[in-house]
Design an enzyme around this catalytic site. Structure first.
Site, PDB file in Angstrom:
ATOM      1  N   HIS A  57       3.228   3.172  -5.520  1.00 11.38           N
ATOM      2  CA  HIS A  57       1.906   2.664  -5.916  1.00 11.38           C
ATOM      3  C   HIS A  57       1.875   4.524  -4.756  1.00 11.38           C
ATOM      4  O   HIS A  57       2.555   4.776  -4.119  1.00 11.38           O
ATOM      5  CB  HIS A  57       1.345   1.997  -5.280  1.00 11.38           C
ATOM      6  CG  HIS A  57       1.233   1.546  -4.226  1.00 11.38           C
ATOM      7  ND1 HIS A  57       2.434   0.604  -3.293  1.00 11.38           N
ATOM      8  CD2 HIS A  57       0.509   1.269  -3.255  1.00 11.38           C
ATOM      9  CE1 HIS A  57       2.449   0.313  -2.282  1.00 11.38           C
ATOM     10  NE2 HIS A  57       0.543   0.483  -2.009  1.00 11.38           N
ATOM     11  N   HIS A  59      -0.475   4.543  -2.249  1.00 11.70           N
ATOM     12  CA  HIS A  59      -1.121   4.953  -0.635  1.00 11.70           C
ATOM     13  C   HIS A  59       0.272   5.818   0.394  1.00 11.70           C
ATOM     14  O   HIS A  59       1.447   5.625  -0.175  1.00 11.70           O
ATOM     15  CB  HIS A  59      -1.095   2.918  -0.086  1.00 11.70           C
ATOM     16  CG  HIS A  59      -2.195   3.325  -0.881  1.00 11.70           C
ATOM     17  ND1 HIS A  59      -1.775   1.194  -1.271  1.00 11.70           N
ATOM     18  CD2 HIS A  59      -3.084   2.959  -1.511  1.00 11.70           C
ATOM     19  CE1 HIS A  59      -3.496   0.430  -2.363  1.00 11.70           C
ATOM     20  NE2 HIS A  59      -3.869   1.982  -1.650  1.00 11.70           N
ATOM     21  N   ASP A  61       0.748   5.536   3.132  1.00 15.11           N
ATOM     22  CA  ASP A  61       2.196   4.566   4.134  1.00 15.11           C
ATOM     23  C   ASP A  61       3.781   4.143   2.920  1.00 15.11           C
ATOM     24  O   ASP A  61       4.273   3.537   3.407  1.00 15.11           O
ATOM     25  CB  ASP A  61       1.573   3.173   4.999  1.00 15.11           C
ATOM     26  CG  ASP A  61       1.555   2.043   3.704  1.00 15.11           C
ATOM     27  OD1 ASP A  61      -0.068   2.608   2.190  1.00 15.11           O
ATOM     28  OD2 ASP A  61       1.350   0.836   3.609  1.00 15.11           O
ATOM     29  N   HIS A  62       2.823   4.425   1.629  1.00 17.40           N
ATOM     30  CA  HIS A  62       4.663   4.420   0.822  1.00 17.40           C
ATOM     31  C   HIS A  62       4.734   6.263   0.702  1.00 17.40           C
ATOM     32  O   HIS A  62       6.499   6.064  -0.171  1.00 17.40           O
ATOM     33  CB  HIS A  62       4.365   3.682  -0.746  1.00 17.40           C
ATOM     34  CG  HIS A  62       3.711   2.210  -0.373  1.00 17.40           C
ATOM     35  ND1 HIS A  62       4.514   0.811  -0.325  1.00 17.40           N
ATOM     36  CD2 HIS A  62       2.563   1.757   0.926  1.00 17.40           C
ATOM     37  CE1 HIS A  62       3.911  -0.168   0.587  1.00 17.40           C
ATOM     38  NE2 HIS A  62       2.966   0.217   0.988  1.00 17.40           N
ATOM     39  N   HIS A 115      -3.786  -4.405  -7.062  1.00 23.00           N
ATOM     40  CA  HIS A 115      -3.172  -3.233  -5.522  1.00 23.00           C
ATOM     41  C   HIS A 115      -3.844  -2.060  -5.306  1.00 23.00           C
ATOM     42  O   HIS A 115      -4.412  -1.765  -5.439  1.00 23.00           O
ATOM     43  CB  HIS A 115      -1.974  -3.740  -4.854  1.00 23.00           C
ATOM     44  CG  HIS A 115      -2.257  -3.150  -3.611  1.00 23.00           C
ATOM     45  ND1 HIS A 115      -2.908  -3.571  -2.344  1.00 23.00           N
ATOM     46  CD2 HIS A 115      -1.685  -1.827  -2.477  1.00 23.00           C
ATOM     47  CE1 HIS A 115      -2.101  -2.764  -1.190  1.00 23.00           C
ATOM     48  NE2 HIS A 115      -1.583  -2.316  -1.504  1.00 23.00           N
ATOM     49  N   ASP A 134       3.321  -3.208  -2.804  1.00 24.06           N
ATOM     50  CA  ASP A 134       2.525  -3.838  -2.085  1.00 24.06           C
ATOM     51  C   ASP A 134       2.141  -5.055  -3.089  1.00 24.06           C
ATOM     52  O   ASP A 134       1.121  -5.551  -2.476  1.00 24.06           O
ATOM     53  CB  ASP A 134       1.868  -3.062  -1.375  1.00 24.06           C
ATOM     54  CG  ASP A 134       1.629  -2.576   0.131  1.00 24.06           C
ATOM     55  OD1 ASP A 134       2.744  -3.169   0.647  1.00 24.06           O
ATOM     56  OD2 ASP A 134       0.902  -1.949   0.320  1.00 24.06           O
ATOM     57  N   HIS A 172       6.576  -4.881   3.503  1.00 24.27           N
ATOM     58  CA  HIS A 172       5.293  -5.139   4.580  1.00 24.27           C
ATOM     59  C   HIS A 172       6.157  -5.862   5.727  1.00 24.27           C
ATOM     60  O   HIS A 172       6.367  -6.672   4.418  1.00 24.27           O
ATOM     61  CB  HIS A 172       4.134  -4.699   4.481  1.00 24.27           C
ATOM     62  CG  HIS A 172       3.171  -3.327   4.496  1.00 24.27           C
ATOM     63  ND1 HIS A 172       3.048  -2.818   5.719  1.00 24.27           N
ATOM     64  CD2 HIS A 172       3.347  -3.145   3.185  1.00 24.27           C
ATOM     65  CE1 HIS A 172       2.175  -1.772   5.141  1.00 24.27           C
ATOM     66  NE2 HIS A 172       2.202  -2.255   3.690  1.00 24.27           N
TER      67      HIS A 172
HETATM   68 FE    FE Z   1       1.267  -0.800   1.882  1.00 24.61          FE
HETATM   69 ZN    ZN Z   2      -0.592  -0.332  -0.713  1.00 21.99          ZN
END
Ligand code: FE
Ligand code: ZN
Length: 258
Positions: A57, A59, A61-62, A115, A134, A172
């Protein structure tokens, strides 16, 4: 045929990028690189050249490492077709049911929105490995940023149908706090109690609690356990539909202070 080797790369505060590779095939995929540098260091240490990025996805942090890694290695970035505009550097868009092949290894794609609206998972059936991003965490699930509870319940239900032995490579390290919440609504679940002891021992050594597996998630993850009598009693929803039990558990987790 040997299975993929899959190693964690701790990134940012509590993210894991995963490196999945088969040296004989000459393939090496990075799943959800939060940032480039820790990934490059892990590749150097293992003498690996990455061929692909798989994104679950959009985001940051990905996908934060996408462009730097693509520039350094000229690799192919595979992500959700429906979210092409939000995945930096994406080359190949995939949809529900697609099978993307890396060497001898086949990744089946599930669309699992909620999400984010475009969220996908990659399932390597023969390698018994799932990358759920996530959406599914060890004893937890992602927050509903771009979807509602029925959407997330449907997404999680797809993943819960996979074989029990499927290893779950979440993005995570949230396992300990997830476990505390799980125990707060299902305190008499024996497997949950012992699993939490294992998790605390693992974290005390500073090690990842992942991968998990689908069988264990079905026994301990409150977001897959809407049929649990104890959870229903705790939530005061003895006779409610499963999706309402899920929705109430998710609401409580949002405000849980454990
Ligand atoms: Fe994340
Ligand atoms: Zn995420």
């Amino acid at each position: 045929m040997p299975q993929l080797t899959i190693d964690p790369v701790p990134c940012l505060r509590d993210n894991y990028a995963w490196i999945a590779y088969d040296r004989e095939d000459g393939i090496c995929a990075i799943i959800d690189p939060s940032e480039a540098e820790p990934v490059r260091e892990a590749l150097r240490q293992n003498g690996l050249t990455p061929t692909h990025i798989l994104n679950t996805h959009h985001h940051p942090d990905h996908v934060g490492g996408n462009l730097e890694l693509k520039q350094a290695f000229g690799l192919t970035i595979v992500g959700p077709a429906k979210d092409a505009a939000r995945i930096p550097g994406m080359d190949v868009g995939v949809n529900e049911g697609d099978v993307y092949t890396l060497g001898h290894h086949k990744a089946r794609v599930f669309e699992i929105p909620a999400h984010t609206s475009g969220h996908i998972a990659f399932w390597f059936a023969d390698d018994e490995a799932l990358f759920p991003g996530d959406t599914l965490f060890a004893m937890g699930c992602g927050r509903l940023f771009e979807g509602d509870p029925p959407m997330m319940w449907n997404s999680l239900s797809k993943l819960a149908k996979l074989p029990d032995a499927t290893r779950v490579y979440c993005a995570h390290e949230y396992t300990e706090s997830n476990g505390r919440f799980a125990l707060s609504i299902e305190p008499n679940n024996k497997r949950l109690q012992t699993r939490m002891e294992e998790v605390l021992a693992t974290r005390a050594k500073g090690l990842p609690t992942l991968p998990s597996n689908i069988g264990d998630e079905k026994l301990t993850n409150p977001f897959l356990r809407a049929t649990s009598r104890e959870i229903r009693q705790t939530l005061g929803l003895e006779n409610a539909p499963d999706v309402e039990v899920f929705a109430e558990a998710r609401r409580r987790k949002d405000v849980f202070k454990g």
